[in-house]
Design a protein around this motif. Structure first.
Motif, short mmCIF file in Angstrom:
data_model
loop_
_atom_site.label_atom_id
_atom_site.label_comp_id
_atom_site.label_asym_id
_atom_site.label_seq_id
_atom_site.Cartn_x
_atom_site.Cartn_y
_atom_site.Cartn_z
N LEU A 86 -0.06 1.25 -8.16
CA LEU A 86 0.10 -0.14 -7.74
C LEU A 86 1.53 -0.43 -7.29
O LEU A 86 2.49 0.01 -7.92
N SER A 87 1.66 -1.20 -6.23
CA SER A 87 3.00 -1.61 -5.80
C SER A 87 3.54 -2.72 -6.69
O SER A 87 4.73 -2.79 -6.97
N LYS A 88 2.64 -3.57 -7.17
CA LYS A 88 3.01 -4.63 -8.11
C LYS A 88 2.44 -4.24 -9.47
O LYS A 88 1.28 -4.48 -9.78
N ARG A 89 3.28 -3.61 -10.27
CA ARG A 89 2.80 -3.05 -11.54
C ARG A 89 2.99 -4.03 -12.69
O ARG A 89 4.06 -4.60 -12.86
N PRO A 90 1.96 -4.21 -13.49
CA PRO A 90 2.13 -5.03 -14.70
C PRO A 90 2.93 -4.26 -15.74
O PRO A 90 3.03 -3.03 -15.71
N LYS A 91 3.51 -4.98 -16.68
CA LYS A 91 4.19 -4.35 -17.81
C LYS A 91 3.15 -3.70 -18.72
O LYS A 91 2.03 -4.21 -18.83
N ILE A 92 3.53 -2.60 -19.34
CA ILE A 92 2.64 -1.96 -20.31
C ILE A 92 3.33 -1.92 -21.66
O ILE A 92 4.44 -1.41 -21.79
N LEU A 127 4.39 15.10 -24.49
CA LEU A 127 5.28 15.13 -23.32
C LEU A 127 5.04 13.93 -22.41
O LEU A 127 5.99 13.35 -21.87
N ILE A 128 3.77 13.56 -22.24
CA ILE A 128 3.45 12.39 -21.40
C ILE A 128 4.02 11.12 -22.04
O ILE A 128 4.67 10.30 -21.37
N TYR A 129 3.77 10.94 -23.33
CA TYR A 129 4.27 9.75 -24.02
C TYR A 129 5.79 9.69 -23.94
O TYR A 129 6.39 8.63 -23.67
N LYS A 130 6.44 10.82 -24.19
CA LYS A 130 7.91 10.85 -24.18
C LYS A 130 8.45 10.42 -22.82
O LYS A 130 9.39 9.63 -22.73
N ARG A 131 7.85 10.93 -21.76
CA ARG A 131 8.31 10.57 -20.43
C ARG A 131 8.09 9.08 -20.14
O ARG A 131 8.97 8.41 -19.61
N LEU A 132 6.91 8.58 -20.51
CA LEU A 132 6.62 7.17 -20.24
C LEU A 132 7.55 6.25 -21.02
O LEU A 132 8.01 5.22 -20.50
N PHE A 133 7.85 6.61 -22.28
CA PHE A 133 8.74 5.79 -23.09
C PHE A 133 10.19 5.89 -22.60
O PHE A 133 10.89 4.87 -22.49
N LYS A 143 11.37 6.66 -19.65
CA LYS A 143 11.56 6.06 -18.33
C LYS A 143 11.40 4.55 -18.36
O LYS A 143 11.64 3.87 -17.35
N GLY A 144 11.00 4.00 -19.49
CA GLY A 144 10.81 2.56 -19.58
C GLY A 144 9.55 2.07 -18.88
O GLY A 144 9.39 0.87 -18.64
N VAL A 145 8.64 3.01 -18.56
CA VAL A 145 7.38 2.64 -17.92
C VAL A 145 6.46 1.96 -18.93
O VAL A 145 5.71 1.04 -18.60
N VAL A 146 6.53 2.44 -20.17
CA VAL A 146 5.74 1.88 -21.26
C VAL A 146 6.68 1.49 -22.39
O VAL A 146 7.62 2.22 -22.71
#
Length: 355
Positions: free
Chosen positions: A105-111, A130-136, A138-141
């Motif tokens: 999505l170009s307009k991403r909601p917060k997770i 590894l997936i969780y670590k990256r998402l956390f 990077k501030g994505v989640v």
């Protein structure tokens, strides 16, 4: 604020499932909430409570088939776009499917993701970690832990800083205090899944030891899981231990129980403890994963994990002299009343705005 709650399933009546339903109930009073349930097999009573609180038209039940189901991700993405979702809140195994939905999505909601278990138990596979670590990282989640102890463990495990913690709450509209301890019919009760985590060999050893001390004491087990057949074989012929299966009336069970007991190997922040305190049970639990944060020094007992003699002696003491614990009962009820789901939702709304 438009919020999408993504739940893995409501297939088992457990703490995180009840948390999700109660969370939606109270959050719907503060925000515009929609719910997406990934798996189609769900407990009818939990679904009924969810429908009653937010309406059928706001609940989307999908048919997830695996850990990385791109079809499900596409369905979640459609819901996000259709209802212009601003924040997505996930629990348990719903995070990866949600991220796959949000990423294009170009307009991403917060997770915002709630961690219901210690990080090494939440993510037992290396790939998932590894997936969780990256998402956390990077501030994505944005992770939220359910005890301070778990927040610190999450920071260490994923090399993060300032992970917030919000304790589970109790639905005070349902869980209200029962009568005095000496008037309750159930001496000692455990409500927990029948899994290795809940340490049922230890639980049964404690029950046997208490029975040796107080032959007339009775014990009740509520729950379901892979250890059911083993449990039934272990208690066969023991008329003082009663297996009651799954209950949708846990408030009534707790209101009629003197003691609420857990012997778990690890925990997050069990809603059952808060519910037991709200109904006036004396809680007897092991000193693991910050359970002392919940009970404190005077609202129950937090004992050395795995010590059968210590647990049995404390349970026997409570049963022999229930009048000595009236003050503790009052403190437990008072502490639980300060941690209502309404307050919990207020704290989550603050996290949604910060994310």
């Amino acid at each position: 604020m438009r919020v999408l709650e993504v739940i893995n399933s409501l297939g088992t009546v457990g703490g995180s499932e009840n948390f999700a339903v109660n969370f939606c109930k109270y959050l719907s009073r503060q925000s515009d909430i929609y719910v997406c349930i990934l798996y189609s097999k769900n407990d009818e009573s939990l679904l009924g409570r969810l429908f009653q609180s937010i309406g059928h038209d706001r609940v989307f039940i999908l048919n997830k088939t695996g850990s990385f189901d791109l079809k499900i991700a596409k369905q979640i993405r459609t819901i996000i776009k259709t209802y212009d979702i601003q924040v997505v809140h996930t629990e348990n195994d719903a995070l990866i499917s949600t991220y796959l939905a949000v990423f294009p999505l170009s307009k991403r909601p917060k997770i915002v993701h709630t961690l219901h278990n210690p990080p090494d138990k939440e993510c037992q596979s290396r790939i998932k970690r590894l997936i969780y670590k990256r998402l956390f990282k990077k501030g994505v989640v944005h992770p939220v832990a359910i005890t301070n102890d778990m927040a610190k463990a999450t920071e260490k495990f994923y090399k993060l800083q300032n992970v917030p913690s919000i304790q589970n709450g109790v639905d005070l509209e349902v869980y209200t205090a029962g009568q005095a301890l000496n008037k309750r019919g159930k001496d000692c009760t455990i409500l927990a899944r029948l899994t290795d985590q809940k340490n049922y060999p230890f639980v049964l050893n404690v029950f046997r030891k208490v029975h040796d001390l107080i032959p007339l004491a009775n014990f009740f087990i509520y729950g379901d899981g892979e250890l059911k057949e083993w449990l039934l074989s272990e208690i066969e012929g023991l008329d003082y231990i009663h297996y009651e299966g799954i209950t949708n009336q846990s408030f009534a069970v707790l209101q009629d129980s003197k003691i609420f007991f857990l012997g778990s190997k690890y925990e997050g922040n069990p809603m059952s403890i808060w519910e037991a305190m709200a109904t006036g049970c004396i809680c007897v639990v092991p000193n693991i994963n910050g359970l002392d944060e919940i009970i404190g020094r005077d609202a129950g007992f937090v004992l050395e994990a795995g010590n059968v003699d210590l647990f049995a002696a404390k349970i026997a003491e409570i049963l022999q002299r229930p009048e000595y614990f009236i003050n503790m009962q009052g403190k437990a009820i008072a502490k639980a009343s300060q941690n209502s789901f309404e307050n919990v939702c207020n704290l989550y709304m603050q996290q949604f705005e910060k994310a």
